[in-house]
Scaffold this active site. Structure first.
Site, short mmCIF file in Angstrom:
data_model
loop_
_atom_site.label_atom_id
_atom_site.label_comp_id
_atom_site.label_asym_id
_atom_site.label_seq_id
_atom_site.Cartn_x
_atom_site.Cartn_y
_atom_site.Cartn_z
N CYS B 191 0.81 -1.22 0.00
CA CYS B 191 0.00 0.00 0.00
C CYS B 191 0.84 1.27 0.00
CB CYS B 191 -0.94 -0.02 1.19
SG CYS B 191 -1.82 -1.58 1.32
N HIS B 329 -3.32 8.15 5.88
CA HIS B 329 -3.41 6.86 5.19
C HIS B 329 -4.74 6.20 5.56
CE1 HIS B 329 -2.06 3.18 3.29
NE2 HIS B 329 -2.39 2.51 4.38
N HIS B 363 -9.61 1.53 -0.67
CA HIS B 363 -8.16 1.55 -0.57
C HIS B 363 -7.59 1.08 -1.90
CE1 HIS B 363 -4.18 1.46 0.74
NE2 HIS B 363 -4.24 0.60 1.74
#
Lengths: 87, 435
Positions: B191, B329, B363
């Site tokens: 990520c 985030h 995400h």
């Protein structure tokens, strides 16, 4: 399998895999120079032809002599006749 | 530079570091962002992305065709629409899986945004790309195994399968399609892939090794991707019937992340190079840092997040109080959001506005930092800081920071900190200033 069936199925491979217009698929069309395939495309052409005609051609030396669509038609026809010589 | 120390005494690491800083600092280039492109779950292009966020749209939907996967509990996702891919000539396109197609489109858009024709001569050796992803194309990897494994037969594999599946597929395809012949690298930090890509490009330009770099990440949605988080109990599972209510970053009722897909690419450029060609500048990159927790592969680490933010600020020459906005985030996992909120509280207290954009986008994993930073910068250009969608009741353990909730905050924000964290204990933080 007749020659006409082979031509139809082979041309289908070129239309589906290489996005070529049907009018470009003349028997004399040169695969590299005129249809624009390269060495990586030939690997995929072999995979697609094997699937379409249920044949094994990856190790066949005759593949190296193919230059035109007509060469492919003739090669597949020969393979099919070897499978069943009576036809 | 000190190699042997003075008076025959070996230098300390601190002395060598100081010398290196001094010798480099005079030569370091300023780095600016001059182009932004994306394909996101809210559509193609940064303006479409911002319109979707302004409208408060959540791109998450029910993934009904995932129901046949045994054991997959999270049946929600944020797909991006792939269209116009046939505008890419077949001989370029044949080596591109879905994520590479997204990456190439985003890269083209970033160049156009920067006032550079993607078809112009980019083969100068002074321009390259760093594009990351968690893996190669998840769809192609799955297809490769489905083709090969029933009979353990390799002869059915296409020549292109390999190019779709390799870890550097996105960056390789961007470079080949645009005919870039400078530095070409891939980051693979799950990520945080896009953030590490931007950081790597920043360093290369800063050091004078390249004039411009296309940097970012790409990812694709697939049940095996969501499944990899699902087996770790990190996914959202309670909102399958009400998909737009998840993910819920920092919220009391959050229950995990929702995977999305797309690509975000930014053109980073040497400031002098950009000025010379009269480019519009979105922002200047002031500092960057990435580090590991050195502790645990999946548990979020507040100390590592704190250390990363502190070092990125130190590299920028800024104090925490000078930061105007933190783009978090925050993916809506129970532990990750808690650790990040605590880390932000420890570094910044409760005065700096914070939001996560994952409530809109899900995400997008290896693409997320670039997509979200693009949206944040575009919003800041309009003096707008976007709220965290689906944040209705701040979770008790996520309190003590300045959450943007409900409506955008209208304020002139110049300095943004972008956080990006990943499995493997990876932290990456970028600091930018609007120009």
């Amino acid at each position: 399998m007749t020659k006409e069936e082979i031509v139809t199925l082979t041309n289908q491979v070129f239309e589906e895999s290489f996005e070529l217009a049907p009018e470009k698929l003349t028997p004399q069309a040169k695969i590299f120079e005129e249809l624009g395939l390269d060495s990586l495309d030939i690997v995929d052409l072999i995979v697609a032809l094997q699937k379409k005609f249920k044949v094994q051609i990856r190790e066949d030396e005759r593949v190296r002599t193919i230059r035109t669509l007509e060469d492919i038609y003739a090669f597949i026809l020969a393979l099919k006749q070897e499978e069943d010589p009576k036809k | 530079m000190l190699l042997f120390g003075r008076d025959g005494v070996p230098p300390s690491a601190r002395e060598i570091g100081k010398e290196m800083m001094n010798s480099h600092s005079t030569n370091l280039k300023r780095v600016v962002i001059t182009g932004m492109g994306c394909v996101s779950p809210l559509g193609r292009g940064v303006s479409t992305l911002v319109q979707g966020i302004e409208a408060g749209r959540c791109a998450v939907r029910a993934m009904d065709d995932w129901k046949h996967y045994i054991g997959l509990r999270s049946l929600v996702g944020a797909p991006a629409e792939l269209k116009d891919e046939k505008l890419i000539p077949r001989q370029s396109r044949r080596s591109m899986g879905r994520l590479s197609l997204f990456a190439v489109q985003a890269a083209q858009d970033a160049l156009i945004d920067a006032g550079i024709d993607p078809d112009s001569n980019l083969t100068t050796g002074r321009m390259g790309c760093v594009v990351g992803s968690t893996t190669g194309s998840a769809i192609s990897i799955s297809q490769a195994f489905e083709t090969m494994l029933p009979d353990h037969d390799l002869t059915k594999l296409s020549s292109m399968q390999f190019f779709h599946c390799i870890s550097h597929t996105a960056t390789m395809n961007v470079a080949q399609h645009l005919k870039l012949n400078g530095w070409v690298m891939a980051t693979s930090a799950a990520c945080a892939s896009a953030m590490q890509a931007i950081g790597a490009g920043y360093d290369l330009i800063r050091l004078g090794r390249q004039d411009a770099m296309l940097c970012g990440g790409a990812e694709e949605l697939h049940p095996t991707v969501t499944g990899s988080f699902d087996v770790l109990f990190a996914t959202s599972v309670k909102y399958n019937a009400t998909p737009t209510l998840t993910p819920r970053p920092f919220d009391r009722d959050r229950d995990g992340l929702v995977c999305g897909e797309g690509a975000g690419i930014m053109l980073l450029e040497d400031y002098d190079h950009a000025v010379k060609r009269g480019a519009r500048i979105h922002a200047e990159v002031l500092g960057y840092h990435t580090c590991s927790s050195g502790d645990h592969v999946s548990e979020s680490s507040r100390p590592a997040m704190v250390a990363c933010m502190h070092e990125a600020l130190r590299q920028s020459g800024l104090e925490p109080r000078q930061v105007d906005y933190i783009n978090a985030h925050a993916t809506a996992t129970l532990q990750g959001d808690k650790e990040e909120a605590e880390a932000i509280r420890e570094v910044f207290g409760d005065s700096v506005p914070v939001s996560s954009l994952k409530g809109y986008l899900g995400h997008t994993l290896g693409a997320s930092a670039a997509i979200e930073l693009s949206a944040a910068l575009a919003g800041m250009r309009q003096d707008r800081l976007y709220p965290t969608l689906n944040l209705e009741n701040v979770s008790p353990e996520c309190q003590g920071i300045h959450h943007i909730q409900g409506a955008p905050e209208q304020r002139a924000a110049r300095i943004v900190v972008k956080n990006s964290f990943a499995f493997g204990g990876i932290s990456a933080v970028l600091v930018c200033r609007m120009v």
